[in-house]
Design a protein around this motif. Structure first.
Motif: not given
Length: 481
Positions: A201, A171, A158, A204
């Protein structure tokens, strides 16, 4: 070889080797000493462990087939791109196989109707960004390593960058993934959608998971229209708190710059010696500020930012006259790590992050801790989002000094948490931060994370030895004197 491997016998079983070569071919399977040593370390200082083999898959089907073999034989896997990682995240501490994604480096699609791109993980970040710009589009994530790092590595960590304050981090631009699980099964998450609440999700969740949950083989990325104009300026301060107050004051005035960077005096000196910019060496701090957007908005914001800087006692202010001058300033900031690395044989760069209102307090804490342990630490970073990079220059051969550096950083992490911050803003946990993770998320948080890991990877084959430390580091008690 690392003597502390968990459940790994050492060399790759001959049967597993034959099966891998059958999938990949002789050219894409390596176990010669040179290949093993080359992939035994990353950008992290003083972290190294030999793998048993290195593989270079060319497509998702090969990744899946390889993982099925490794799962059957219970052989660990570490995926990597260019190895610019700074937390030891791609060091194969448990041996096994290193999977290098460089051959999966294509842009599969640019969708101009949906403003999305589908790419493979081995794609170079800067090349992708430049290609998007050539089409009149913009991919904002810009880690300092973007000239060599890969999209897959950015997703695994990330990654942030200089533009994170205004545009967010990796992200915020990953909207879909294809990934291979430890079992070899292939999953797809998200897609070309701005809305999707079908279940958890997983997109993510996989972003920032450091290769411990799945192997990313394809990413769908969001693109945006580029800014029409930009301006860059330097504000120079004789007092650290004046610079820190300026950062908060800019945000209070509802101005979100594209870039808002901080350099302390030791960093200013080293960067100027490296880049020859003629920076003022008597200043305690410099803010590098860039705004972009509509031309009228940029002009108005830069004028207001200049007023704020003067109101907070900036000793000098300089606005870049040309795009070339602006690019030179930004390149100098990106070179801070390289410049510091010239000072001593070993450079250790960390990324403690605090609320931006606590930047001055944090820098003073870093300076106090450096004096306490008798080590050299320079600080620079992304002031706009409180992400500081205290950087120690040392020599790995001086074991006493290295120990003092390690103790200093432990206290720096403690100081960041005490100020409402975190142990890592963008580098990840990996090996280096694993002993400190519980400080941030708590024992219950660690157990939840371990449960997620077990669901994805029940045999602990994907990047084992990362994220979760065998022993949590004992917290220090900071006493101010």
């Amino acid at each position: 070889m690392n003597p502390d491997r968990e459940g790994v016998s050492g060399l790759l079983p001959e049967q597993a080797k034959r099966e891998l070569i059958a999938i990949l071919g002789d050219a894409d399977f390596k176990d010669d000493p040179q290949s093993l040593v080359t992939h035994s370390y990353d950008g992290t200082a003083m972290q190294q462990a030999l793998p048993d083999a290195v593989v270079y898959p060319r497509d998702t089907a090969q990744v899946s087939a390889v993982m099925k073999v490794l799962n059957k034989h219970r052989i660990p896997l570490v995926t990597r791109g260019s190895g610019t990682n700074l937390c030891g995240g791609t060091v194969p501490v448990n041996g096994g196989v290193v999977m290098v994604m460089h051959r999966m480096n294509r842009i599969l699609e640019i969708d101009l109707e949906n403003l999305t791109a589908v790419v493979q993980p081995g794609l170079n970040t800067k090349e992708f960004s430049a290609h998007a710009e050539s089409l009149g589009l913009f991919y904002p994530p810009d880690p300092s390593s973007m000239a060599v790092s890969t999209i897959g590595g950015n997703i695994a960590e990330n990654s942030g960058g200089l533009r994170g304050l205004k545009y967010g981090t990796t992200k915020d631009y990953v909207i879909g993934l294809e990934a291979v699980l430890a079992s070899g099964d292939i999953i797809r998450t998200g897609g070309k959608l701005m809305k999707d609440v079908a279940g958890y999700d997983l997109t993510k969740l996989l972003v920032g998971s450091e290769g411990t949950l799945a192997i990313i083989t394809e990413a769908t990325l969001k693109l945006i229209p580029p800014p029409k104009a930009k301006k860059t300026m330097l504000a120079m301060y004789a007092d650290l708190y004046d610079a820190a107050r300026t950062v908060s004051k800019i945000i209070e005035n509802r101005i979100i710059p594209a870039t808002l960077e901080f350099l302390d005096n030791p960093t200013i000196r080293v960067v100027d010696d490296f880049a020859k910019l003629g920076l003022p060496l008597d200043m305690e701090a410099i803010l590098l500020i860039e705004q972009d957007g509509e031309p009228e908005t940029v002009e108005r914001d830069i004028a207001r930012i200049e007023e704020i800087c003067r109101g907070e006692n900036a000793a000098r202010i300089s606005v870049a006259a040309t795009p070339e001058e602006a690019n030179k300033l930004l390149a100098a900031r990106r070179s801070a790590f390289t410049a510091l690395a010239r000072l001593r044989p070993t450079t250790i760069l960390e990324d403690a992050t605090v609320p931006r209102s606590k930047i001055a307090d944090m820098v003073l804490e870093i300076n106090r801790i450096a004096r306490k342990y008798g080590v050299n630490i320079c600080t620079f970073g992304h002031a706009g989002d409180g992400n500081l990079h205290p950087t120690a220059t040392t020599d790995a051969r001086d074991l006493d000094e290295v120990h003092r550096v390690e103790e200093a950083f432990a206290e720096i992490f403690e100081a960041a948490i005490a100020l409402g911050g975190t142990i890592t803003g963008e580098h990840g946990v990996g090996i280096v931060k694993a002993p400190f993770l519980e400080w941030k998320v708590g024992a219950a948080g660690i157990e939840v994370m371990k449960g997620i890991k077990a669901a994805f990877d029940p045999h602990n084959l994907l990047n084992p030895g990362k994220m979760f430390a065998k022993q949590t580091r004992k917290r220090v008690v900071i006493q101010h004197g």
